[in-house]
Design a protein around this motif. Structure first.
Motif, PDB file in Angstrom:
ATOM      1  N   ARG A   1      -2.807  26.829  43.291  1.00  0.00           N
ATOM      2  CA  ARG A   1      -1.377  26.610  43.539  1.00  0.00           C
ATOM      3  C   ARG A   1      -0.779  25.684  42.492  1.00  0.00           C
ATOM      4  O   ARG A   1      -1.317  24.629  42.195  1.00  0.00           O
TER       5      ARG A   1
ATOM      6  N   ASP B   1       4.689  27.386  50.846  1.00  0.00           N
ATOM      7  CA  ASP B   1       3.627  28.281  51.323  1.00  0.00           C
ATOM      8  C   ASP B   1       3.565  28.278  52.851  1.00  0.00           C
ATOM      9  O   ASP B   1       3.402  29.321  53.482  1.00  0.00           O
TER      10      ASP B   1
ATOM     11  N   ARG C   1       6.717  20.846  46.789  1.00  0.00           N
ATOM     12  CA  ARG C   1       5.602  21.568  46.145  1.00  0.00           C
ATOM     13  C   ARG C   1       4.266  20.893  46.441  1.00  0.00           C
ATOM     14  O   ARG C   1       3.253  21.556  46.672  1.00  0.00           O
TER      15      ARG C   1
ATOM     16  N   ALA D   1       2.859  21.793  49.743  1.00  0.00           N
ATOM     17  CA  ALA D   1       2.784  23.248  49.976  1.00  0.00           C
ATOM     18  C   ALA D   1       3.753  23.686  51.071  1.00  0.00           C
ATOM     19  O   ALA D   1       3.460  24.581  51.846  1.00  0.00           O
TER      20      ALA D   1
ATOM     21  N   MET E   1       1.792  30.748  43.417  1.00  0.00           N
ATOM     22  CA  MET E   1       1.912  30.344  44.827  1.00  0.00           C
ATOM     23  C   MET E   1       0.531  30.213  45.453  1.00  0.00           C
ATOM     24  O   MET E   1      -0.424  30.839  44.992  1.00  0.00           O
ATOM     25  N   ALA E   2       0.467  29.487  46.547  1.00  0.00           N
ATOM     26  CA  ALA E   2      -0.786  29.462  47.311  1.00  0.00           C
ATOM     27  C   ALA E   2      -0.961  30.775  48.066  1.00  0.00           C
ATOM     28  O   ALA E   2      -2.084  31.228  48.286  1.00  0.00           O
TER      29      ALA E   2
END
Length: 1634
Positions: free
Chosen positions: A1184, A1503, A1497, A1500, A1204-1205
């Motif tokens: 990520r 995500d 970010r 996460a 992205m994760a």
């Protein structure tokens, strides 16, 4: 008389009806003229020549066709003078192209050419041409500074940044030249100069890089792969092309050059082409293959702009309406035929009927059987596909007619019966048995699939295969790709630690096998006393990974893991020795004993004397002592450590001193043979290169605890399934069962595709049918006594005869046959260097003579083996006199022949009369074939097994067991099912004498190779189980090679697209079809509330008066006048489109406001294609935040993105071209490398080449690994990391290099206007504000919001707008507004990922964009942003909110007010589900929020929000207010900071008492009054009318519209923040509201 009366009577009724209607309406006023809507979508690049596109389409079918087409066109150019118009040229080009192919392929060629599907290929060549010119500075000075392309339509004030991806820019002709040849170090613009270079190309030197070749390059079939390159840039149709082409073909024929053509017509050369050479270049390419919907809009809150409808120049469309369609029971085409004199009145009557049939509501009883009634009308129609298209594409107009139909119960019963097997409303489709993903299907994908199938059918037809067999082959499904090949490791060299069925420590475990089927909690293990899981570790015992693996085994064993553990030990040094000796370990070779062999011997001794457990303990002790010795290198062990570990292990049980035992063992070399045999066994298994690996019941995995448990969990369901079906019982040996069923004796990663690396396949049938006839002359070798059997598996060995590796490989092939195979044969394709000596050629001739004349003789394989040995050992590098060597070689060959029962006379004759020129020519042909058809480099050694190409890499070798493995894998996966069909085939058109085993073997080889090249799903469905008597459309065509099965809900959005696609296919290629209709049975609402058109090309797109190509358009006739419509485009997944011409509000189309304009027109543009991908890190979560950049050779950083994760997903914006993907500078490239680049130096960059040459986009799978020494480093550092903070203070933050990334990761460099803020007195830190608007009304609000922000702050402001839904007018105005008012702005966008549940309604999509992609839509350099709704009025300095401390939370929202008691009944969050879920937390409003992007970010948050959204969004009743419900629901996971209440005031929810304190006012909808937006704005916000007038006045000035005299500019940008918030004004406002 009766007949005459019956034909006249209906006509009289019609005439009377029409006349009554016309006279009635002339008395009551004029009928409103129906209105139309027209939509076009153009590519961003300038037009491409159709003549070049035709060549590209032909080369896709077969590479040789490209050159045949060029020769054909050049040969007939004199006769092309009559072709002046676009339509004439299209027909002329079509005629030439279709003459080279069958009728069915010709139909696809015609459609593809009209679709302009090859245009991106031509754009790609433009990029390469530009790079070619820019590589030579001298040439660049001529005229390349000026680039052709699209011109900007706006004036110079529109300060547009140059696009990062120069989409389709055509290089201007250098020095007025239209063709040039690039040799890598020189450009030739003159044919004579080039011909001089041919005489001695090596003299020019290598000061420049040699040109790079690509798979899509057009390499002339006479070219020699080893010759100097000559790349011609130029276009067919120009005079210079013809001259260059003739000269280059002549040079290629004699082997001087490798001739490559890249077709380009430089800008300025259009007038230098023949009549048809420039057709298509005049205007940008208008695309087809997409859908347009006009949806009936819910106008509950009447959110429409009341501005006067803008006047604009629109052209009436030449479309004629389809009068054959039924309208309220009338078919007007027939009426007009009978009464042409009443045309005007009849058309007026038709318009009236059309405008009065629109319905978006029906009573519930009318809805109930609507789906069945629609199915019945479709099935009973004379043209069912047209009927289905008419119904679902004009549903609001025909729904009332359908609802009045009498339903046949048989139709309903059959649909209900089918729905017991398939869910109601489900749509699925298959082409020749292969399922297509309905959601992703588009015209380009479908045409490619159909072309692929028809191309195969054409090849098989030429191979004399019957049509019925062809249909059987094309619809056959290979067995699913099996990645479950198990390595059969059973041997005496396997050492088990435990046995669950015997060992006493497992006595208390239950032995009932059925317990494996019992449910358990996640992660819970099943303790069953049976050896179900065998974890066997193959390892070298001295390196770190080997010893650590043993410790892990003992740890898991001691913790009672229900698994049987074992090891197979080997010495890396011994394996290397075996490889060096060609796979043998001869007894006479003395190997100095290495540490690994010593450890293995000691292990074997301890196991024999003291048992397995102590032997494993010895390895564990060895690791312990190794760890205690600090200075020991990772992969080395000192002898004294081994001695100490041995002594420590056996000391407690030894009867004599362990040191004596050790000395005795070392002296007597006991167990030495067993140790070497163990290494030989691992070598034969092919596992030595893995260093350490795990075999779970034979399946290969990495060695670590996580991988072990994962392997166990993967194996569990396979065992459970077999236990459930009784295939595994209490007495079954599970390991023996698995390994006997799917075990292989050797593993080779090149052969065993693991899913990530796709095997390379080539079609040998296409090669054999083309000019290349090399395969037709191959003689095959067989195992003894099998020459007359059918051989489904064919290995072609490509052997470079002058290399030792090639000859060794050839001997392995012979060994493979000697070991015996019943289903395989072997052919050899020899190549040699141009300067190959005589002896090499003699060897080739001897081998070929043997294969052609003696392949069925008993001693032939022994002879060939001896021949290879003789050549390799004695003659391969012979330095004596050639004549003597030749005679010696011939004599020895004759001796070997006699010894093996072969005729020596034949060899003497063949070798004495050898024609060297002929043989060299043949070897060159083979080399060209391998290069052009198989993509092999010159001098490469490879095996081609039924079309699968396995090349021998520099340090790899394929042994005879590898060939057996290849045979086994390919036969099981690709060949067996083909063989079964071919063996059953009837050969009616084939001479019985030619029906030999070789003929059948050839057919199997050709067919299986070509079928392997198909790109299609391996999934299938059993359509035949569905009933198709009353509710299905069946269209038969026994001559067609294409069969389409589909289950369709005709009243669904997928049905709208499918009906169009199916009708297109039926009209162009007439496939057989079986379409089962599957509507939802009990409807409670209208299934479709929109009109739909699918845009496809036709011959009418080509002008019959000039050379203009209009391109296809969507045309909606007679749309409802009084309904508000909203326009949406249904484009293929990779397309990013935006409106560029639209005078009217496409979000709120009300056609009655058009005035005299008959047709509303809109033009969209394909802004870019989306390149998507998934990035993974082995055995880790996706990386990520990893930064990727993409660019060209010249400019490597054009666009960028982060990973992205979620699935490691990433996306970037691209255009057609050749691009290079790599890791960005900074932490990404410091910590990670693309896989295969692990041990490189820190400064080395490895890039991944990506070719975009069609409109279908691309999905890239990439794997990264951490660099050595960086394994434990994190990519994303937390904001409070001390080291990171220190770096930031020094200015070394890894983000500093990325401040230039101001484009948004998919948007590239969008319009960004940067101003000198000092001019407007703005200073301090910039406030970043983000907003989204759709439709003219909300854009009007957005401008007012911008003004209120600016009027209340002295700080610089940058606005970020989501580009997707902005109108062309707004995009025209915003640069001027930015300049005038002193702010920056940026347009950003992000394509909705395919894996994320997609919203259907535009409004919900817009809501989703507010929250779902915040981490990836902004550049990494942006640390914070405030979202402000478009309809919000700001009354304070937003800098206060921007600087607010939100306590480390990623998001900050304002809670809903609760002081307006009238709205208590609407506060859903105070009761039920929401009350329970929130658990005392507030429910926040989404009109204003702050995003701390760094924290967002870091944690996460993006995500997590996407994961929660994916879970909730599949329930249609959840996330009613998506942008608001999602963050409120997720606040337990993604925490929210609650802003003070005064930051957002909204009349609907807040009382007037708090209005005076409001810092922002939101015009939110009132669910109680449903007051229109504009009305509410003027009433609620005192300053709103003045702000509105200011914004509208400015807009009118910029767009050059007439300024309404009432629009007086009252506001001024110099107004101070204090004046806006003056207490006296607030007081008067409050009084006014009272």
């Amino acid at each position: 008389m009766e007949t005459h009366f019956r034909s006249v009577f209906p006509g009289l009724i019609i005439v009377l009806t029409v006349l009554l209607f016309v006279f009635g309406n002339s008395a009551n006023g004029e009928v409103s003229r129906p209105k139309n809507v027209q939509v076009a979508l153009r590519a961003r690049w300038s037009g491409t020549p159709i003549l070049i596109e035709a060549g590209e389409l032909l080369s896709k079918q077969r590479k040789d066709l490209y050159w045949e087409f060029i020769d054909l066109w050049l040969g007939s150019e004199q006769g092309n003078d009559a072709s002046n118009t676009a339509k004439d040229c299209f027909k002329e080009i079509l005629k030439h192209g279709q003459s080279l192919m069958s009728q069915s392929l010709g139909s696809v060629f015609e459609f593809s050419l009209a679709l302009r599907s090859a245009s991106p290929r031509v754009v790609l060549y433009r990029q390469l041409a530009e790079e070619s010119l820019s590589s030579f500075p001298v040439v660049a000075d001529i005229d390349t500074s000026s680039l052709g392309g699209l011109t900007e339509s706006n004036d110079g004030l529109k300060d547009k940044k140059s696009e990062p991806l120069l989409v389709g820019l055509n290089p201007r002709s250098p020095g007025n030249k239209c063709c040039w040849v690039d040799t890598g170090d020189k450009l030739f613009f003159d044919v004579l100069e080039m011909e001089q270079w041919f005489q001695n190309p090596s003299e020019s030197g290598n000061s420049f890089q040699q040109p790079e070749f690509y798979d899509f390059d057009h390499v002339h079939y006479y070219s020699s792969s080893g010759s100097p390159a000559a790349i011609l840039y130029g276009a067919l149709g120009t005079e210079c092309f013809k001259k260059f082409h003739v000269a280059l073909v002549a040079a290629a024929k004699v082997g001087k050059i490798r001739y490559v053509h890249r077709p380009v017509l430089p800008s300025g050369c259009e007038l230098k082409t023949g009549n048809c050479g420039a057709v298509g270049t005049k205007d940008p390419v208008n695309l087809g293959g997409y859908g347009v919907e006009l949806a009936l809009k819910n106008m509950e809150y009447k959110a429409m702009d009341d501005s006067a409808i803008k006047k604009g120049v629109t052209l009436e469309d030449p479309h004629t309406e389809d009068l054959s369609q039924e309208v309220r029971g009338f078919i007007f085409s027939r009426i007009l035929e009978r009464k042409p004199e009443l045309t005007s009145e009849i058309m007026t009557f038709r318009d009236y009927l059309l405008s009065s049939t629109i319905s978006d509501t029906l009573d519930i009883w009318e809805l109930k059987d609507l789906g069945h009634q629609a199915a019945q009308r479709i099935v009973h129609a004379s043209d069912p596909l047209q009927s289905m298209q008419e119904i679902n594409q004009n549903f609001p107009s025909v729904v009332s007619s359908i609802s009045r139909m009498k339903l046949n119960e048989s139709v309903k019963d059959e649909i209900l019966a089918n729905q017991r097997m398939i869910p109601p409303g489900k749509s699925i489709m298959a082409v020749n048995g292969a399922l297509i993903n309905i959601e992703d299907v588009d015209l380009y994908l479908l045409v490619d699939m159909i072309h692929q199938e028809l191309s195969l059918a054409d090849q098989y037809s030429k191979l004399k295969i019957s049509p019925s067999t062809i249909r059987g082959l094309l619809s056959s499904q290979p067995p699913p790709d099996s990645n479950t090949y198990r390595i059969d490791f059973r041997s005496d060299h396997l050492h088990y630690l435990n046995n669950l069925e015997v060992d006493s420590m497992y006595d208390r475990w239950r032995s009932n096998l059925n317990e494996i089927l019992m449910p358990v909690f996640p992660g819970q293990l099943r303790y069953i006393r049976k050896n179900l899981f065998h974890a066997v570790f193959v390892l070298d015992p001295t390196p770190l990974c080997g010893l650590e693996s043993v410790d892990m085994i003992l740890s898991l064993y001691e913790n009672n893991l229900p698994m049987r553990f074992g090891v197979i030990l080997y010495s890396t040094k011994v394996v290397d020795m075996i490889e060096a000796n060609g796979g043998e370990l001869k007894d006479d070779i003395q190997i100095e004993e290495d540490m690994s062999s010593l450890v293995i011997r000691l292990f074997l001794y301890i196991k024999e004397k003291y048992g397995a457990h102590m032997a494993f303990q010895f390895l564990s002790n060895l690791n312990r002592l190794r760890l205690e010795a600090d200075d020991i290198a990772e992969d080395t062990l000192e002898p004294h450590l081994i001695d100490a570990a041995f002594v420590d292990t056996i000391l407690p049980k030894a009867k004599s001193p362990p040191q004596d035992t050790l000395l005795k063992l070392q002296k007597e070399q006991e167990f030495r043979q067993l140790s070497h045999e163990s290494s030989m066994f691992v070598f034969k298994l092919g596992l030595a290169k893995h260093k350490c690996c795990l075999l779970m019941n034979g399946l290969l995995h990495d060695v670590n605890e996580e991988a072990l448990l994962s392997a166990m969990n993967e194996e569990l369901p396979r065992i459970q399934e077999q236990v459930y079906y009784g295939q595994i019982g209490s007495h079954t040996d599970v390991l023996n069962k698995f390994l006997s069923e799917s075990g292989i004796k050797r593993y080779n990663p090149q052969i065993m595709a693991d899913g990530k690396v796709k095997p390379t396949f080539v079609s040998l049938s296409a090669a054999a049918l083309g000019k290349e006839s090399v395969l037709n002359g191959v003689s095959y070798l067989h195992s003894p006594e099998t020459a007359d059997d059918i051989k489904p598996v064919t290995h072609h060995l490509a052997v470079e005869v002058t290399s030792i590796k090639g000859v060794k490989f050839l001997r392995e092939g012979i060994q493979y046959l000697k070991e015996g195979t019943k289903i395989g044969r072997l052919g050899v394709l020899f190549t040699a260097k141009l300067d190959a000596d005589l002896l090499s050629l003699l060897f080739v001739k001897a081998f070929q003579t043997t294969a052609s004349a003696y392949s069925n003789k008993p001693g032939v394989l022994t002879f060939l083996d001896q021949l290879c040995s003789l050549y390799e050992i004695e003659f391969m590098h012979q330095s004596s006199v050639v004549a003597e060597s030749k005679q010696g070689f011939v004599d020895k060959v004759c001796d070997i022949a006699d010894a093996n029962g072969l005729s020596s006379k034949a060899y003497k004759a063949a070798l004495s009369d050898l024609s060297l020129q002929e043989l060299r020519s043949h070897l060159n042909e083979v080399s060209q074939f391998l290069s052009r058809q198989l993509g092999l480099d010159s001098g490469a050694n490879a095996v081609i097994t039924n079309g699968r190409v396995v090349s021998l890499a520099n340090n790899s070798m394929l042994l005879s067991p590898d060939l057996q493995l290849l045979e086994s894998v390919e036969f099981k996966q690709r060949i067996k099912h083909v063989m079964e069909i071919i063996e059953e085939a009837k050969w009616e058109d084939v001479d019985p004498d030619t029906l030999t085993s070789q003929f059948i073997s050839d057919i199997i080889m050709f067919v299986s190779s070509s079928m392997a090249t198909r790109e299609r799903s391996s999934e299938s469905a059993r359509f035949e189980v569905l009933n198709a008597k009353y509710s299905a459309v069946i269209l038969q065509n026994e001559n067609s090679a294409i069969h389409i099965d589909a289950v369709i809900d005709p009243l669904s959005s997928s049905g709208q697209k499918l009906s169009s696609l199916l009708r297109i296919l039926w009209k162009s290629i007439q496939p057989s079809m079986r379409l089962v209709l599957n509507p939802i049975s009990s409807l409670s609402d209208l299934p479709l509330k929109n009109y739909y058109r699918y845009v496809v090309p036709s011959m009418d797109d080509f002008s019959s008066t000039d050379d203009t190509v209009h391109g296809p358009k969507a045309f909606f006739t007679n749309m409802p006048l009084h309904k508000t419509l909203t326009m949406n485009l249904d484009v293929p997944e990779p397309w990013l489109v935006e409106p560029v011409v639209a005078i009217h509000d496409l979000d709120n189309i009300l056609l009655e406001n058009l005035g005299d304009t008959r047709t509303l027109q809109a033009v969209f543009e394909l802004e870019a294609l989306v390149l998507t991908g998934h990035c993974s890190e082995k055995d880790q979560e996706p990386p990520r935040g990893l930064q990727l950049i993409l660019g060209s050779k010249i400019n490597p950083h054009m666009v960028d993105t982060i990973v992205m994760a979620n699935l490691g997903y990433w996306q970037m914006k691209v255009s057609p071209g050749v691009w290079y993907l790599q890791l960005a500078n900074g932490r990404s490239s410091e910590i990670y490398a693309l896989k295969g680049d692990v041990d490189v130096g820190q400064n080395t960059v490895l890039s991944k080449r990506i070719t975009i040459n069609d409109l279908r986009g691309k999905v890239v799978h990439m794997e990264v690994v951490k660099k050595k020494g960086k394994e434990r480093e994190k990519l994303l550092l937390s904001s409070d990391d001390d080291k990171h903070s220190a770096e930031k203070k020094r200015g070394n933050s890894w983000n500093n290099n990325l401040l230039k990334w101001a484009s948004g990761f998919i948007s590239g460099s969008e319009q960004s206007i940067k101003n000198e803020n000092e001019v407007h007195g703005r200073h301090e830190k910039t406030i970043n504000i983000f907003s989204v608007a759709s439709g003219h009304l909300y854009e009007r609000f957005l401008k007012i919001m911008i003004l209120t922000v600016l009027k209340n702050t002295n700080r610089p402001v940058k606005f970020w707008f989501i580009k997707n839904y902005l109108s062309p007018q707004f995009k025209d105005v915003i640069p001027h507004m930015a300049r005038e008012y002193g702010f920056e702005y940026e347009l950003i966008t992000y394509k909705w990922p395919t894996w994320l549940h997609k919203q259907k309604e535009k409004q919900r999509i817009i809501w989703a964009y507010k929250i779902l992609f915040l981490d990836v839509i902004f550049p990494l350099s942006l640390e914070k942003v405030i979202f402000v709704d478009a309809d919000q009025i700001v009354r304070t300095d937003m800098g206060e909110l921007y600087d607010m401390d939100i306590k480390g939370r990623p998001l900050a929202y304002t809670p809903f007010c609760d002081n307006n008691k009238d709205m208590d009944g609407y506060r859903f969050w105070k009761q039920g589900f929401w009350k329970d879920h929130l658990r005392g937390r507030p429910y926040h409003i989404s009109a204003l929020y702050v995003v701390d992007l760094v924290k967002f970010r870091e944690t996460a948050a993006g995500d997590n929000l996407r994961i929660i959204y994916e879970t909730l969004s599949k329930d249609p009743n959840s996330l009613s207010n998506l942008d608001q419900d999602l963050p409120n629901y997720a606040q337990h996971t993604v925490p929210i900071f609650s802003l003070p209440q005064e930051w957002l005031w909204c009349e609907s929810w807040c009382g007037n008492a708090t209005k005076t304190k409001a810092k922002t006012i939101d015009l939110c909808n009132n669910p109680m009054t449903k007051e229109p937006k504009l009305q509410g704005a003027k009433r609620i916000v005192l300053e709103w009318p003045d702000l509105d007038q200011e914004a509208r006045h400015f807009t009118s000035q910029i767009l050059g519209e007439d300024i309404d005299p009432q629009l007086q500019v009252i506001g001024s940008i110099s107004q101070t923040p204090e004046s806006v918030n003056d207490p006296s004004s607030e007081e008067s406002e409050s009084k006014a509201e009272l």
